[in-house]
Write a protein that holds these residues in place. Sequence first.
Motif, PDB file in Angstrom:
ATOM      1  N   ALA A 195     -47.201 -42.610 -24.250  1.00 57.65           N
ATOM      2  CA  ALA A 195     -46.987 -43.814 -25.046  1.00 57.65           C
ATOM      3  C   ALA A 195     -46.240 -43.503 -26.335  1.00 57.65           C
ATOM      4  O   ALA A 195     -45.325 -44.234 -26.737  1.00 57.65           O
ATOM      5  CB  ALA A 195     -48.326 -44.478 -25.359  1.00 57.65           C
ATOM      6  N   ILE A 196     -46.618 -42.424 -26.989  1.00 59.59           N
ATOM      7  CA  ILE A 196     -45.980 -42.076 -28.268  1.00 59.59           C
ATOM      8  C   ILE A 196     -44.508 -41.729 -28.055  1.00 59.59           C
ATOM      9  O   ILE A 196     -43.641 -42.173 -28.806  1.00 59.59           O
ATOM     10  CB  ILE A 196     -46.741 -40.914 -28.929  1.00 59.59           C
ATOM     11  N   THR A 212     -47.599 -49.330 -29.289  1.00 58.00           N
ATOM     12  CA  THR A 212     -48.154 -47.994 -29.088  1.00 58.00           C
ATOM     13  C   THR A 212     -49.586 -48.059 -28.575  1.00 58.00           C
ATOM     14  O   THR A 212     -49.959 -47.342 -27.628  1.00 58.00           O
ATOM     15  CB  THR A 212     -48.107 -47.198 -30.404  1.00 58.00           C
ATOM     16  N   CYS A 228     -50.899 -46.809 -25.047  1.00 56.88           N
ATOM     17  CA  CYS A 228     -51.933 -45.773 -25.044  1.00 56.88           C
ATOM     18  C   CYS A 228     -53.114 -46.161 -24.156  1.00 56.88           C
ATOM     19  O   CYS A 228     -53.777 -45.296 -23.572  1.00 56.88           O
ATOM     20  CB  CYS A 228     -52.426 -45.508 -26.465  1.00 56.88           C
ATOM     21  N   THR A 262     -45.065 -56.013 -23.875  1.00 58.52           N
ATOM     22  CA  THR A 262     -44.499 -55.384 -25.073  1.00 58.52           C
ATOM     23  C   THR A 262     -43.381 -56.229 -25.675  1.00 58.52           C
ATOM     24  O   THR A 262     -43.233 -56.283 -26.899  1.00 58.52           O
ATOM     25  CB  THR A 262     -43.964 -53.978 -24.750  1.00 58.52           C
ATOM     26  N   CYS A 279     -42.507 -44.828 -27.540  1.00 55.80           N
ATOM     27  CA  CYS A 279     -42.286 -45.587 -28.780  1.00 55.80           C
ATOM     28  C   CYS A 279     -41.350 -44.886 -29.749  1.00 55.80           C
ATOM     29  O   CYS A 279     -40.768 -45.531 -30.624  1.00 55.80           O
ATOM     30  CB  CYS A 279     -43.630 -45.859 -29.465  1.00 55.80           C
TER      31      CYS A 279
END
Length: 849
Positions: A186-187, A174, A178, A798, A190
Amino acid sequence: VALPGLSQADLSGVRRRETAIEVAEQALIAYDLTFGDVVNAVRNSSLDLSAGRIRAEGGEILLRTKGQAYGPSDFASIVIRRTADGRQVRVADVAKVIDGFEDGEIAAVFVDIYSVGDQNAIDVTDKVKNYIETAQEHAPAGIAIDYWRDRSKIIRARLGTLWRSAWIGFICVTVLLCLFLRPSVAIWVCVGIPISFAGALLVLPLLGGTINIISAFAFILVLGIVVDDAIVTGENIYTHLQRGEQGESAAIIGTKEVAVPVTFGVLTTAAAFVPLLMIGGFRGKIFAQIPLVVIPVLLFSLVESKLILPAHLRHTKFGRTNAFSRAQQAVAGFLEGAILAVYHPLLKVALQWRYTTLALFIAMAAILMSLRPAGRIQFMPFPRVAAESASATLAMPLGTPFETTHAHVQRIEAMAWELKAKYVDPSTGESAITHVLAETGEDGPHFGRVRFEIVSPEHRTVEVKSTDLANEWRELIGQIPGARDLSFRAELMRGGSPVDVQLTGQDLEQLTAAAAEMRKALATIDGVFDITDSFQDGKQQLELTLRDDAQRLGITTRALAAQVRGAFFGVEAQRIQDGRDDVRVMVRYPEAQRRSLADLESMHIRTPDGKLVPLEHVAELSVSRGAANIQRIDRRRVVSVTADVIKSQVNMDEIQAAVDEKLLELEGQFPGVEHALGGEAKDNAETAANMRVGLLGLLLVIYALLAIPFKDYLQPLLVMLVIPFGAASAIFAHFCLGMPLSMLSLFGILALVGVVINDSLVLVDFINQQRRAGMEVYEAVRTAGVRRLRPILLTSITTFIGLAPLLLEQSTQAQFLKPMAVSLGFGILLTTFVTLLLVPAAYLILESD
């Protein structure tokens, strides 16, 4: 089992109840009785029997005789016969009745409790522990109740590692997104992680999976991969929003542009885990749990990124800025500056010198691939993972008295207690060893085992490994006189023996001689220990052969065997059900008259006319040894020579070469003896064969899946060009970390095959889009490299960050899957640079030249 929520419990180490009627031979002679008289008296008198019913006018009345004996006094009062003067001869007159247990000695009883069906292992364990606390308060003096080998502890630790790694990975992913994308984007990207995990948990029971040690780590393994499709989709929508497009339009167009590479990228990744379902043996059942988790997670993630994520991102708006958004824009600006200042010039050079670029990358991959053949990195199929327990198993020759075996076991146990006292943390007073358990006679009077539990590594304050404890334990014990085998174990996931040579033939003497030669050869190799073979002499036995005089007296072999067996082994007069116990009633000599050869020689045999004759007059006694066991393969006798090795100190290839050389020598020395490899070598060969088939099938499936969107025969090969570089990167990562390659490493490389092509798929698909829009090949390749750098970097980073907590985890549970995580994490990270430079150069070679 009476506790709510418990369904299955097994007793072990418990002697069965038995009522022994010990008849002295002198008493039988005095009353002119036989064993058969006593047995028949018990059978005829001790019983309850239905006698029918009476249908009276008032109703039906059942008839039943009552005479079943249960206690010693009941059996003692049974009348065997009446003498001529009317006196009754009872069992008590000729025998002693003992209500006890089978022969043996025991100081502890074990209750193995299992979770079955839908039962939760942790809940079952908690109920048992609560019961132990309550029961101990009411236990008789001298009786202790405790638990041993709490398997739920491993599940708790693995779940703890899962949640800890999931949260760390979730937060890191996250934060990373971000920094490079807007926080709202981003949120929402995720959010796909818990949604996908929830979907997988929903279907996991339908696929036959459970939440267990391996499936828990499968969730950790897929943590970084699961957001790849959402990152590519979200980043593309974000790019359209940056251009000033309306939210709904940006969401639709951005999703459609990457729909093909994202969809087929997820499918190829899911396909990469299918070969794990094809692994045979007991390990195959374990590793099958991984694809049962990973594949549903990826499919639910695909649905989420195509339907749910765009619906949320269409509401994203670029409003007023604050400190965080300015910082985010600064990071994004830095990334764009790096693209222009670093990557763009590198890409131009790679495209200009495309053939040189291709040659350099091929040369680099060849060098990395040669690390294994050159011996710079060792291949260890299944490395030893230190367990949280250690055991020593003692096998004495067949026929060894219980007392002798028990004395050796007590000495082994004493050495374990000595280790426990030695490895104590001075500050806390706690030892690295928690419990010590000794067993003798569970598998026969010549077998014994001592085990102790060790504090888990993450909670262990004393710097010592379980393997070090086992090795020091071995040195303290030393050689045990007369022991057939003494082996030590302190590792997880142990299958067959590292060295297992199966010798087959018809001539037993040749087999035993060949086995002895192989044992001598193995003993000369450093790092090889616990060498043993499966051949063993049986127990010493006395063979009774009928004399000619016995036949004239009317004594047959059957009659001789029946009387001797009845006296020394016993005759089962009956079985009675006393509550939950199935109690055997045995008639035999007293134990004191069954302990020596003199007792047998002084025995008398009764002739058909009732006379008593000494045993030595009717039978000859000779001493021999029976076969302990006879093993055959294809009707040929087999003897297995096995050994253990210190894998961290030896080269298995060299040991295997020494074994092969000795086997060639044995072929000439013993022509009738053939050989085959078993144990780990056989398991590894089967696993490798399954993996080769799985890899070939996977490559064909990936090619077919890529050919569908590209509608081309060569471009799928261009995308798959990164696969060998992914394998080379994984090997290089193992080399840098000082880790040997293992089967788990190869499983990781197998999974990497499906993951590593996603970036190149995204890149090649974007180049094709630009060319369809009318752009020249060179400009399309250059533009695609710059435009797709951000999603490619984000997906790779990631994935690595999602696996990082597992790579850094020190728990015993994490060590098992680390090689797979290293292959997957470092492989995708290092291959990213190959994708960004080699794939554009190769595309230009393919399409323009």
